[in-house]
Scaffold this motif. Structure first.
Motif, mmCIF file in Angstrom:
data_model
loop_
_atom_site.group_PDB
_atom_site.id
_atom_site.type_symbol
_atom_site.label_atom_id
_atom_site.label_comp_id
_atom_site.label_asym_id
_atom_site.label_seq_id
_atom_site.Cartn_x
_atom_site.Cartn_y
_atom_site.Cartn_z
ATOM 1 N N ILE A 260 15.957 -5.427 24.212
ATOM 2 C CA ILE A 260 16.302 -6.841 24.407
ATOM 3 C C ILE A 260 15.628 -7.707 23.348
ATOM 4 O O ILE A 260 16.245 -8.635 22.796
ATOM 5 C CB ILE A 260 15.910 -7.298 25.824
ATOM 6 C CG1 ILE A 260 16.894 -6.724 26.844
ATOM 7 C CG2 ILE A 260 15.854 -8.813 25.929
ATOM 8 C CD1 ILE A 260 18.319 -7.215 26.678
ATOM 9 N N GLU A 261 14.370 -7.415 23.029
ATOM 10 C CA GLU A 261 13.690 -8.191 21.985
ATOM 11 C C GLU A 261 14.388 -8.037 20.637
ATOM 12 O O GLU A 261 14.523 -8.997 19.876
ATOM 13 C CB GLU A 261 12.227 -7.732 21.862
ATOM 14 C CG GLU A 261 11.382 -7.987 23.097
ATOM 15 C CD GLU A 261 11.389 -9.448 23.521
ATOM 16 O OE1 GLU A 261 11.175 -10.329 22.655
ATOM 17 O OE2 GLU A 261 11.618 -9.705 24.712
ATOM 18 N N GLU A 262 14.871 -6.834 20.356
ATOM 19 C CA GLU A 262 15.549 -6.610 19.086
ATOM 20 C C GLU A 262 16.916 -7.281 19.057
ATOM 21 O O GLU A 262 17.341 -7.792 18.015
ATOM 22 C CB GLU A 262 15.661 -5.107 18.810
ATOM 23 C CG GLU A 262 16.341 -4.755 17.485
ATOM 24 C CD GLU A 262 15.548 -5.144 16.233
ATOM 25 O OE1 GLU A 262 15.867 -4.626 15.141
ATOM 26 O OE2 GLU A 262 14.609 -5.972 16.347
ATOM 27 N N VAL A 263 17.608 -7.305 20.185
ATOM 28 C CA VAL A 263 18.871 -8.043 20.245
ATOM 29 C C VAL A 263 18.619 -9.528 20.017
ATOM 30 O O VAL A 263 19.365 -10.193 19.281
ATOM 31 C CB VAL A 263 19.566 -7.822 21.605
ATOM 32 C CG1 VAL A 263 20.781 -8.744 21.741
ATOM 33 C CG2 VAL A 263 20.000 -6.367 21.763
ATOM 34 N N LEU A 264 17.575 -10.060 20.627
ATOM 35 C CA LEU A 264 17.221 -11.467 20.437
ATOM 36 C C LEU A 264 16.981 -11.782 18.962
ATOM 37 O O LEU A 264 17.353 -12.849 18.474
ATOM 38 C CB LEU A 264 15.976 -11.809 21.255
ATOM 39 C CG LEU A 264 16.185 -11.938 22.767
ATOM 40 C CD1 LEU A 264 14.855 -11.847 23.513
ATOM 41 C CD2 LEU A 264 16.889 -13.252 23.100
ATOM 42 N N ARG A 265 16.349 -10.858 18.253
ATOM 43 C CA ARG A 265 16.091 -11.066 16.829
ATOM 44 C C ARG A 265 17.350 -10.871 16.004
ATOM 45 O O ARG A 265 17.675 -11.690 15.137
ATOM 46 C CB ARG A 265 15.017 -10.082 16.345
ATOM 47 C CG ARG A 265 14.646 -10.261 14.875
ATOM 48 C CD ARG A 265 13.882 -9.059 14.331
ATOM 49 N NE ARG A 265 14.759 -7.895 14.166
ATOM 50 C CZ ARG A 265 15.538 -7.679 13.102
ATOM 51 N NH1 ARG A 265 15.590 -8.550 12.107
ATOM 52 N NH2 ARG A 265 16.286 -6.586 13.037
ATOM 53 N N PRO B 63 14.991 -6.090 7.678
ATOM 54 C CA PRO B 63 15.442 -7.022 8.719
ATOM 55 C C PRO B 63 16.891 -6.839 9.150
ATOM 56 O O PRO B 63 17.250 -7.241 10.259
ATOM 57 C CB PRO B 63 15.243 -8.393 8.068
ATOM 58 C CG PRO B 63 15.335 -8.135 6.598
ATOM 59 C CD PRO B 63 14.696 -6.784 6.407
ATOM 60 N N ASN B 64 17.725 -6.246 8.304
ATOM 61 C CA ASN B 64 19.130 -6.054 8.655
ATOM 62 C C ASN B 64 19.391 -4.719 9.339
ATOM 63 O O ASN B 64 20.539 -4.344 9.557
ATOM 64 C CB ASN B 64 20.000 -6.189 7.408
ATOM 65 C CG ASN B 64 19.928 -7.594 6.840
ATOM 66 O OD1 ASN B 64 19.997 -8.568 7.584
ATOM 67 N ND2 ASN B 64 19.773 -7.709 5.529
ATOM 68 N N ARG B 65 18.325 -4.031 9.677
ATOM 69 C CA ARG B 65 18.439 -2.779 10.430
ATOM 70 C C ARG B 65 18.137 -3.059 11.896
ATOM 71 O O ARG B 65 17.122 -3.667 12.232
ATOM 72 C CB ARG B 65 17.450 -1.739 9.889
ATOM 73 C CG ARG B 65 17.473 -0.403 10.635
ATOM 74 C CD ARG B 65 16.541 0.604 9.977
ATOM 75 N NE ARG B 65 16.605 1.904 10.636
ATOM 76 C CZ ARG B 65 15.792 2.297 11.603
ATOM 77 N NH1 ARG B 65 14.832 1.486 12.024
ATOM 78 N NH2 ARG B 65 15.913 3.494 12.148
ATOM 79 N N PHE B 66 19.025 -2.633 12.764
ATOM 80 C CA PHE B 66 18.849 -2.798 14.207
ATOM 81 C C PHE B 66 18.036 -1.631 14.732
ATOM 82 O O PHE B 66 18.455 -0.470 14.650
ATOM 83 C CB PHE B 66 20.213 -2.857 14.893
ATOM 84 C CG PHE B 66 20.148 -3.031 16.383
ATOM 85 C CD1 PHE B 66 19.678 -4.209 16.946
ATOM 86 C CD2 PHE B 66 20.580 -2.013 17.233
ATOM 87 C CE1 PHE B 66 19.629 -4.375 18.323
ATOM 88 C CE2 PHE B 66 20.537 -2.167 18.608
ATOM 89 C CZ PHE B 66 20.060 -3.345 19.161
ATOM 90 N N ASP B 67 16.844 -1.915 15.265
ATOM 91 C CA ASP B 67 15.906 -0.876 15.684
ATOM 92 C C ASP B 67 15.330 -1.263 17.041
ATOM 93 O O ASP B 67 14.485 -2.162 17.137
ATOM 94 C CB ASP B 67 14.789 -0.735 14.648
ATOM 95 C CG ASP B 67 13.732 0.284 15.040
ATOM 96 O OD1 ASP B 67 13.900 0.981 16.061
ATOM 97 O OD2 ASP B 67 12.709 0.367 14.330
#
Length: 417
Positions: A294-299, A345-349
């Motif tokens: 969820i934190e990564e989706v927010l970012r 930053p453009n990698r979803f992790d």
């Protein structure tokens, strides 16, 4: 895996903020990359405001008390020009939004926020966990009966609406009325020039929603219940200087803010996971990563893309001078993709750590409902993956809502098996 397109060589920055574009809105990140690399602090002369995109600058502006929300606090009284009154059609909207704590400075902001902050602490929201889980499971049951359910309409929208409506004490039969009201207010918050017809529509919606809560407040005065409206009324009766207009405006703000961004968070989360199957498989194998996901989706796909502040003094930042009284649009979505702050930053992790994103803003206006939004998002993902581990997109062209302030989906059809 979704690949980041190369940045556009030289976009028209002013045009991006002036006119809505499906192409840019569907994928704003090349534009953000251009801002970060070439114009991290840009002055749009034709509109007289600044755009800040770099994480360090955005965070600094939101935290510094020299940047304010109210125009009257940005300039000394003798320097403020007498602006002509807004058209009568906008008066109901201005009266409603003008009492939102979101647009107020201390001490009014501190007082209004203090009245409701206890309902959104991590400890308080944690007690809501069983109820939110039960709501999510009930909505998932409904999705399972549909051949091709729309995640937004069947799950992402009703979940946070039911939660915030129950907190406020809104009757169940009235909840469907909020969708159109909230959508209209979301368009108003974009702040772009709108035709007279839109102002008339917005004014009618503002009057309708204010009238609705005025009636609900009257009912709670005569018969208090265990809900937030009754609590706010009790504070009013104890002389906490909460006017009826402030009370109604606070109810509307909590309703809109209490679900609008969470709808986007859930929808964006499912879409992003589907676009990154390796991360989806990772979350299925390690469900304990739901909170981190969820934190990564927010970012990565921030539900709110921008906000604004006013300089109360001449302010130097990034080698530029923002003059007293000038407005700054701070680009949360761009700051959350700043390579100076986030590795790749453009990698979803979904395991990214640290992850100090700015999706909930920062400083005194840090999102009051962040603990509740995080909990709702985590429970939503957990329930969906438990019930529908084989779910996949029924349409690979996302239906982004046409709003540059909020980043969220109008619909997301799914195949569940």
């Amino acid at each position: 895996m979704y690949q980041q397109p190369p940045a556009s060589p030289k976009p028209d920055i002013a045009a991006w903020f002036r006119t809505y574009s499906d192409r840019l809105h569907n994928d704003p990140y090349p534009f953000y990359a251009y801002l970060l690399e070439h114009e991290p602090l840009y002055y749009i002369e034709e509109n007289g405001y600044w755009v800040a995109s770099r994480y360090e600058d955005v965070n600094r502006i939101m935290k510094d008390p020299l940047f304010v929300r109210e125009y009257r606090n940005a300039l000394p009284q003798h320097q403020q020009q007498q602006a002509p009154p807004p058209p009568a059609e906008w008066r109901p909207v201005n009266e409603l939004l003008g009492n939102w704590m979101l647009f107020r400075d201390a001490p009014a902001h501190t007082r209004l926020r203090g009245l409701v902050s206890h309902a959104f602490t991590p400890r308080t929201t944690e007690r809501l966990k069983p109820k939110i889980r039960a709501i999510a499971e009930h909505l998932a049951d409904g999705m399972a009966e549909q051949q091709q359910p729309d995640l937004i309409g069947s799950f992402a929208y009703p979940l946070p609406v039911i939660v915030i409506a129950e907190l406020l004490g809104v009757p169940q039969e009235d909840r469907d009325r909020f969708k159109d009201w909230s959508s209209m207010i979301g368009r108003v918050l974009e702040g772009s020039d709108q035709p007279l017809e839109f102002a008339q529509q917005a004014g009618r919606v503002a009057e309708e929603i204010a009238g609705y809560f005025r009636q609900l407040v009257a009912e709670r005065k005569s018969a208090p219940r265990e809900d937030m409206i009754s609590e706010l009324l009790a504070a009013h009766e104890q002389g906490d200087k909460l006017t009826e207009q402030e009370l109604i405006a606070t109810c509307v703000l909590l309703l809109v803010a209490g679900h609008e961004t969470t709808v986007n968070l859930i929808g964006n989360g499912v879409l992003t996971l589907q676009r990154h199957p390796e991360q989806y498989a990772r979350l299925l194998a390690q469900p304990e990563l739901a909170a981190s996901a969820i934190e990564e989706v927010l970012r990565f796909e921030s539900p709110v893309q921008m906000t604004s502040r006013l300089a109360s003094v001449d302010y130097e930042i990034g080698g530029r001078i923002i003059r007293q009284g000038q407005s700054v649009t701070v680009m949360l979505g761009a700051a959350n993709r700043d390579p100076a702050q986030f590795e790749r930053p453009n990698r979803f992790d979904i395991g990214r750590s640290p992850n100090r994103h700015l999706a909930f803003a920062s400083g005194p206006h840090f999102c009051l409902g962040a603990p509740l939004a995080r909990l709702e998002g985590e429970i939503a993902l957990t329930v969906l993956l438990e019930r529908f581990p084989q779910m996949r997109l029924a349409d690979d062209k996302p239906n982004w809502r046409p709003n540059i302030l909020f980043r969220g989906l109008g619909s997301l059809p799914l195949r569940l098996c």
